[in-house]
Scaffold this motif. Sequence first.
Motif, PDB file in Angstrom:
ATOM      1  N   SER A  58       0.830  -1.200   0.000  1.00  0.00           N
ATOM      2  CA  SER A  58       0.000   0.000   0.000  1.00  0.00           C
ATOM      3  C   SER A  58       0.870   1.257   0.000  1.00  0.00           C
ATOM      4  O   SER A  58       0.584   2.226  -0.709  1.00  0.00           O
ATOM      5  N   VAL A  59       1.939   1.245   0.803  1.00  0.00           N
ATOM      6  CA  VAL A  59       2.854   2.396   0.833  1.00  0.00           C
ATOM      7  C   VAL A  59       3.553   2.553  -0.514  1.00  0.00           C
ATOM      8  O   VAL A  59       3.707   3.670  -1.035  1.00  0.00           O
ATOM      9  N   PHE A  60       3.964   1.441  -1.137  1.00  0.00           N
ATOM     10  CA  PHE A  60       4.587   1.507  -2.464  1.00  0.00           C
ATOM     11  C   PHE A  60       3.599   2.021  -3.512  1.00  0.00           C
ATOM     12  O   PHE A  60       3.984   2.736  -4.442  1.00  0.00           O
ATOM     13  N   SER A  61       2.321   1.640  -3.355  1.00  0.00           N
ATOM     14  CA  SER A  61       1.291   2.146  -4.271  1.00  0.00           C
ATOM     15  C   SER A  61       1.207   3.655  -4.183  1.00  0.00           C
ATOM     16  O   SER A  61       1.027   4.352  -5.192  1.00  0.00           O
ATOM     17  N   ASN A  62       1.341   4.159  -2.956  1.00  0.00           N
ATOM     18  CA  ASN A  62       1.359   5.601  -2.752  1.00  0.00           C
ATOM     19  C   ASN A  62       2.475   6.251  -3.568  1.00  0.00           C
ATOM     20  O   ASN A  62       2.283   7.290  -4.202  1.00  0.00           O
ATOM     21  N   TYR A  63       3.647   5.632  -3.519  1.00  0.00           N
ATOM     22  CA  TYR A  63       4.790   6.173  -4.258  1.00  0.00           C
ATOM     23  C   TYR A  63       4.585   6.048  -5.771  1.00  0.00           C
ATOM     24  O   TYR A  63       4.975   6.942  -6.539  1.00  0.00           O
ATOM     25  N   LEU A  64       3.969   4.966  -6.220  1.00  0.00           N
ATOM     26  CA  LEU A  64       3.718   4.790  -7.650  1.00  0.00           C
ATOM     27  C   LEU A  64       2.769   5.857  -8.185  1.00  0.00           C
ATOM     28  O   LEU A  64       2.951   6.361  -9.301  1.00  0.00           O
ATOM     29  N   ILE A  65       1.739   6.192  -7.399  1.00  0.00           N
ATOM     30  CA  ILE A  65       0.829   7.275  -7.798  1.00  0.00           C
ATOM     31  C   ILE A  65       1.623   8.562  -7.988  1.00  0.00           C
ATOM     32  O   ILE A  65       1.440   9.287  -8.975  1.00  0.00           O
ATOM     33  N   TYR A  66       2.491   8.836  -7.023  1.00  0.00           N
ATOM     34  CA  TYR A  66       3.336  10.034  -7.108  1.00  0.00           C
ATOM     35  C   TYR A  66       4.222   9.981  -8.343  1.00  0.00           C
ATOM     36  O   TYR A  66       4.342  10.968  -9.096  1.00  0.00           O
ATOM     37  N   LEU A  67       4.855   8.848  -8.582  1.00  0.00           N
ATOM     38  CA  LEU A  67       5.808   8.715  -9.684  1.00  0.00           C
ATOM     39  C   LEU A  67       5.114   8.876 -11.036  1.00  0.00           C
ATOM     40  O   LEU A  67       5.613   9.573 -11.933  1.00  0.00           O
ATOM     41  N   ILE A  68       3.947   8.241 -11.194  1.00  0.00           N
ATOM     42  CA  ILE A  68       3.210   8.318 -12.456  1.00  0.00           C
ATOM     43  C   ILE A  68       2.807   9.755 -12.760  1.00  0.00           C
ATOM     44  O   ILE A  68       3.019  10.268 -13.868  1.00  0.00           O
ATOM     45  N   LEU A  69       2.212  10.421 -11.775  1.00  0.00           N
ATOM     46  CA  LEU A  69       1.740  11.791 -11.999  1.00  0.00           C
ATOM     47  C   LEU A  69       2.896  12.776 -12.146  1.00  0.00           C
ATOM     48  O   LEU A  69       2.822  13.720 -12.944  1.00  0.00           O
TER      49      LEU A  69
ATOM     50  N   LEU B  47      -2.294  -5.809  -2.659  1.00  0.00           N
ATOM     51  CA  LEU B  47      -1.412  -6.312  -3.716  1.00  0.00           C
ATOM     52  C   LEU B  47      -2.019  -6.034  -5.086  1.00  0.00           C
ATOM     53  O   LEU B  47      -1.309  -5.666  -6.033  1.00  0.00           O
ATOM     54  N   LEU B  48      -3.331  -6.173  -5.195  1.00  0.00           N
ATOM     55  CA  LEU B  48      -4.025  -5.935  -6.458  1.00  0.00           C
ATOM     56  C   LEU B  48      -3.910  -4.475  -6.871  1.00  0.00           C
ATOM     57  O   LEU B  48      -3.691  -4.161  -8.051  1.00  0.00           O
ATOM     58  N   ILE B  49      -4.056  -3.558  -5.919  1.00  0.00           N
ATOM     59  CA  ILE B  49      -3.894  -2.127  -6.205  1.00  0.00           C
ATOM     60  C   ILE B  49      -2.475  -1.838  -6.702  1.00  0.00           C
ATOM     61  O   ILE B  49      -2.272  -1.129  -7.695  1.00  0.00           O
ATOM     62  N   PHE B  50      -1.488  -2.417  -6.007  1.00  0.00           N
ATOM     63  CA  PHE B  50      -0.092  -2.200  -6.395  1.00  0.00           C
ATOM     64  C   PHE B  50       0.185  -2.703  -7.812  1.00  0.00           C
ATOM     65  O   PHE B  50       0.840  -2.020  -8.613  1.00  0.00           O
ATOM     66  N   LEU B  51      -0.319  -3.878  -8.154  1.00  0.00           N
ATOM     67  CA  LEU B  51      -0.073  -4.448  -9.481  1.00  0.00           C
ATOM     68  C   LEU B  51      -0.789  -3.663 -10.576  1.00  0.00           C
ATOM     69  O   LEU B  51      -0.253  -3.503 -11.687  1.00  0.00           O
ATOM     70  N   SER B  52      -2.000  -3.173 -10.289  1.00  0.00           N
ATOM     71  CA  SER B  52      -2.722  -2.390 -11.300  1.00  0.00           C
ATOM     72  C   SER B  52      -1.981  -1.093 -11.607  1.00  0.00           C
ATOM     73  O   SER B  52      -1.902  -0.663 -12.772  1.00  0.00           O
ATOM     74  N   LEU B  53      -1.395  -0.469 -10.585  1.00  0.00           N
ATOM     75  CA  LEU B  53      -0.597   0.740 -10.800  1.00  0.00           C
ATOM     76  C   LEU B  53       0.723   0.427 -11.514  1.00  0.00           C
ATOM     77  O   LEU B  53       1.177   1.201 -12.360  1.00  0.00           O
ATOM     78  N   SER B  54       1.323  -0.700 -11.166  1.00  0.00           N
ATOM     79  CA  SER B  54       2.579  -1.098 -11.819  1.00  0.00           C
ATOM     80  C   SER B  54       2.365  -1.329 -13.312  1.00  0.00           C
ATOM     81  O   SER B  54       3.196  -0.939 -14.144  1.00  0.00           O
ATOM     82  N   LEU B  55       1.251  -1.974 -13.654  1.00  0.00           N
ATOM     83  CA  LEU B  55       0.928  -2.196 -15.065  1.00  0.00           C
ATOM     84  C   LEU B  55       0.755  -0.873 -15.800  1.00  0.00           C
ATOM     85  O   LEU B  55       1.221  -0.710 -16.936  1.00  0.00           O
ATOM     86  N   PHE B  56       0.084   0.069 -15.158  1.00  0.00           N
ATOM     87  CA  PHE B  56      -0.118   1.381 -15.781  1.00  0.00           C
ATOM     88  C   PHE B  56       1.214   2.095 -15.972  1.00  0.00           C
ATOM     89  O   PHE B  56       1.463   2.711 -17.018  1.00  0.00           O
ATOM     90  N   TYR B  57       2.081   1.997 -14.972  1.00  0.00           N
ATOM     91  CA  TYR B  57       3.397   2.625 -15.057  1.00  0.00           C
ATOM     92  C   TYR B  57       4.180   2.095 -16.264  1.00  0.00           C
ATOM     93  O   TYR B  57       4.785   2.870 -17.023  1.00  0.00           O
TER      94      TYR B  57
ATOM     95  N   ILE C 273     -12.081  -2.022  -5.474  1.00  0.00           N
ATOM     96  CA  ILE C 273     -11.041  -1.256  -4.790  1.00  0.00           C
ATOM     97  C   ILE C 273      -9.789  -1.090  -5.650  1.00  0.00           C
ATOM     98  O   ILE C 273      -9.032  -0.142  -5.473  1.00  0.00           O
ATOM     99  N   LEU C 274      -9.565  -1.984  -6.613  1.00  0.00           N
ATOM    100  CA  LEU C 274      -8.386  -1.836  -7.469  1.00  0.00           C
ATOM    101  C   LEU C 274      -8.492  -0.594  -8.357  1.00  0.00           C
ATOM    102  O   LEU C 274      -7.492  -0.128  -8.919  1.00  0.00           O
ATOM    103  N   LEU C 275      -9.713  -0.001  -8.466  1.00  0.00           N
ATOM    104  CA  LEU C 275      -9.888   1.236  -9.223  1.00  0.00           C
ATOM    105  C   LEU C 275      -9.647   2.479  -8.374  1.00  0.00           C
ATOM    106  O   LEU C 275      -9.609   3.590  -8.907  1.00  0.00           O
ATOM    107  N   LEU C 276      -9.520   2.300  -7.063  1.00  0.00           N
ATOM    108  CA  LEU C 276      -9.388   3.443  -6.150  1.00  0.00           C
ATOM    109  C   LEU C 276      -8.281   4.410  -6.564  1.00  0.00           C
ATOM    110  O   LEU C 276      -8.518   5.631  -6.613  1.00  0.00           O
ATOM    111  N   PRO C 277      -7.066   3.947  -6.868  1.00  0.00           N
ATOM    112  CA  PRO C 277      -6.014   4.925  -7.238  1.00  0.00           C
ATOM    113  C   PRO C 277      -6.347   5.716  -8.495  1.00  0.00           C
ATOM    114  O   PRO C 277      -5.920   6.864  -8.632  1.00  0.00           O
TER     115      PRO C 277
END
Length: 598
Positions: free
Chosen positions: A236-247, A281-291, A444-448
């Motif tokens: 979840s914390v890494f997902s936070n960073y991925l949101i930051y990195l993508i934007l 984990l699902l949220i993290f992977l969905s963001l990783s795929l987008f990245y 919830i995987l759409l939340l980010p």
Amino acid sequence: MSLKLRCLYSFFLLSFVLFYLFFIGNYVKIPLLGGIHSDMRVNTDGLGVVIADNVELSPSSNFENGYNVYITENYPIKSLYIKGKDVFVSLSDKLFYLGDYDGYFSKKYNDFSNNITGKGFFKFFQIKFLSIFYNSMIFLFIFFVLFWLTFLKSPPKFGILFILILSLILRLPDLSVSLWTDETYSLYMAGNSKLPFLSVFMDSGNPPLFFILVRFLEIFFGKSPEILRFFYLFTSVFSNYLIYLILKNETGKKEALFSSFLFSVNIYSIVSSIELRAYSLLIFLSLSLFYYLLKLQKTPTTKNFVIYGILGALILNTHYFGAIILFFNFLYGLFVISKKTSFIYANLISFLFFLPYLLYNGLNGLIDSGFNKFPAPHFKFYFDCFIKYSGGFISAFILFVFSIFALQKRDKIYLYSSLLIFGTFLFSYLFSLIKPICQEYYFILLLPFFIILMSYVFSFKNLYLKIFISILLLASYFSFNPYIPRDRHNFLNFDNIVSFYMNKTNGINSALIVPHSKDMVKIAYNLPNDIEIIQLNSFYSADNLIDAINETKSKEVYFKLEYKFAKEFLFKTSKMFKTSFIRVDNDVIIAKVTKERK
């Protein structure tokens, strides 16, 4: 704005936050953190009156079986007055039943507040800090204006570091919450390293990756729920960073900090991060795929295609909704990625790694009409989900308008988020016409991507319009009316009930009724086979409980009794059994029946 004025604003903001944290904000409404539904709950008839600390409470929107429900969450009550009929009162670790009593119940608890915030500094900070945003719209306005003036004009250099630390602190206090049913299943059945490896494929509704990871973590670190949850908390914390990195890469630092902060304090994000299930984990992977999808647009190298294919395989083997994400990524990628053949091969690799589970057991769940009988799809279900994950009706409307603007301007990061959100809702609706597959929490995987879409507000050039829309958006986002409860309190919390049962009885001449697999209970707690555990054959109801009690040979029977069945159960068993209520922890109520004619 001058540096001196910025520092003055920052000092004022920090002083206000600290003052609020430690001196104000007694009423804190943060639901379901740590699986706690409420610290005070009163069920009474429609004419009941509930007064807490000389303040008359209004019934919540939770209306159960003709009862009004009064709930306070993390509220330091010192005195309570109740008048009504058929009153059930839950106070901290005690449960009271008044029966058909046309009188009043009055109680004082001088130390009651210690049960709320006396859970360590992190818990205190978590509750108080989140209460700033979820209870005070006036402060939210002040906060946002000051935040805009002091930070967003020139974002701080280490802003993301502070947000990540905050994100971690807000998730730490609830790691030690007792396992609930699905978490117990993850740890002791599908993820148990002592069982055959093929047991990770046993669930027709959940692909095996999460269970495999639980197995490996258990081998190295043991079965400690706190340690295992800690690893998934970091996703979840890494997902936070991925949101930051993508934007940050696609739009700018302001949008990145804004969205990352919203994700860090989002209740869905916090609750899912400390649950031993696959959602974080699902949220993290969905963001990783987008990245990596964005990376493939700019640098379509073999390395990036291989990584994308691996991430696709991982998300497919984590949850069925991962297939929906990958499908819309595929459609989007065909339009924006230059090397289309390589992209097709990457997606084919992902599917091939998913094939073993699909053929071994996954298709059984899709074909079997009796498996996972979810409600039939209807428009209102999806409409409500969209509003709830947006944060409210106003924010949902604003995001819908943002999606239209993104479509017209073809801003790729916002266009992708819009297509993914609406496409997932549409696909799940159409597929559910054949086989219902949806639960509210699956989205919830759409939340980010909801949160990323919110940062579109920064694209407006007019400062006053930007601030006005932001205030509307955040005021709706932090309103609590649309919250989707995880409803842990509606499931059996094994740790509490089994521990209480074994400590009090040692399993001698007594039985325990559970709503799920009795084998899982025995494996999880290493119970002897001669312990009598009865599995409820159907859903919880007064009649089903009575049938299960009558089946047992034991003199004493322990089980969970939900509030909405309590009155009916007591009425039907008043001449059959002697029943007593036992309150265990904050979210579990068990009943004890002595099988003797009264």
